[in-house]
Enzyme design. Sequence first.
Site, PDB file in Angstrom:
ATOM      1  CE  LYS A 115      -4.463  -1.542   1.635  1.00 50.82           C
ATOM      2  NZ  LYS A 115      -5.605  -1.328   2.542  1.00 50.82           N
ATOM      3  CE  LYS A 197      -9.275 -13.408  -4.593  1.00 51.07           C
ATOM      4  NZ  LYS A 197      -8.813 -13.506  -3.194  1.00 51.07           N
ATOM      5  CE  LYS A 200     -12.458  -1.760  -4.119  1.00 51.60           C
ATOM      6  NZ  LYS A 200     -11.634  -2.591  -3.269  1.00 51.60           N
TER       7      LYS A 200
END
Length: 333
Positions: A115, A197, A200
């Site tokens: 991140k 996978k 979104k």
Amino acid sequence: MDEAKKTMLSGIQPSGDLHLGNYLGAIKNWADRAENYDCYYFMADLHTITVRQNPADLRRRTLEQLAQYIACGLDPERNTLFIQSHVHEHAELGWVLNCYTMFGELSRMTQFKDKSAAHKDNINGGLFTYPSLMAADILLYQPDYVPVGEDQKQHVELCRNIVQRFNGIYGDVFKMPEPFIPKTGARIMCLTEPETKMSKSIPEGCVFLMEKPEDIQRKFKRAITDSDTENCVHFDPVNKPGVSNLMNIYSAVTGKSIESIEAEFAGLGYGAFKPKVGEAVVECLRPIREEAGRILADKAYLEAVYKSGAERASYVAQKTLRKVYKKVGFVAR
Ligand code: TRP
């Protein structure tokens, strides 16, 4: 709550809309857990602000997600459903545990590394200490099991280190939690890139729970099938990942076995198969979408759910925090 039952707890970040992969891979199986476990699920809103959020969207998504979980079968009478920021003990125990978590341990977290690489302009302290808050989320409720995906295992391991360190100094304060990686649940892949996978981040390959039927149908009609010359509905995840993924989805939503699906579409090509999968998914999601819509429109009901959830959660959380404060030497008020 039943004393004999073991306790389970999991947090969900309200940072994105739920999709078919979340549902078939996990949420679908959660409703039955209440049978055997005392379950806590919370919307981890405190965690989401480690990455910048639009306030109105965060508020809306938190409530939408709660409504969707209930619509997916999580009964608020049988599970404790709450919003993390409503139970202030999370932030308080999070602070305490920060002081029992080492800089070196936090630096090794792969999610922090990922991140901070993705948000170079906002590598904030919260992003770094997030695992101590997650440990607090867990330990307040003394759960036996923490159901998490593979990506969160490292954080649960760190939580276990914290337990060992803290209990080593103060005696048996925290119960040692175990990660619980569910074996059931289908692994649903992206419709346009079946090697990755469903997520979104690739919206065209992702079917959202609240999506309109015609949009779902369109996505299935455009789903990538394999470039082999066979044009035959045959299960082979290595050589035919696209079709195999669609077969997994069809199997999960209809309950049909892979063999019976091969038989059903024998002699028919992808062109016949894809809209059938779309239709089956639309029918599977229809009651969830409608129920979530009803719940979301009933503000009084939703409010009653999260208030009573927060009350139940606070009762347990308070007891643990009081014990911790006493152990570390704070004066009782
Ligand atoms: N970190 C988890 C995630 O990103 C969410 C989470 C927060 C969580 N607190 C938790 C999961 C406690 C399990 C237990 O998915």
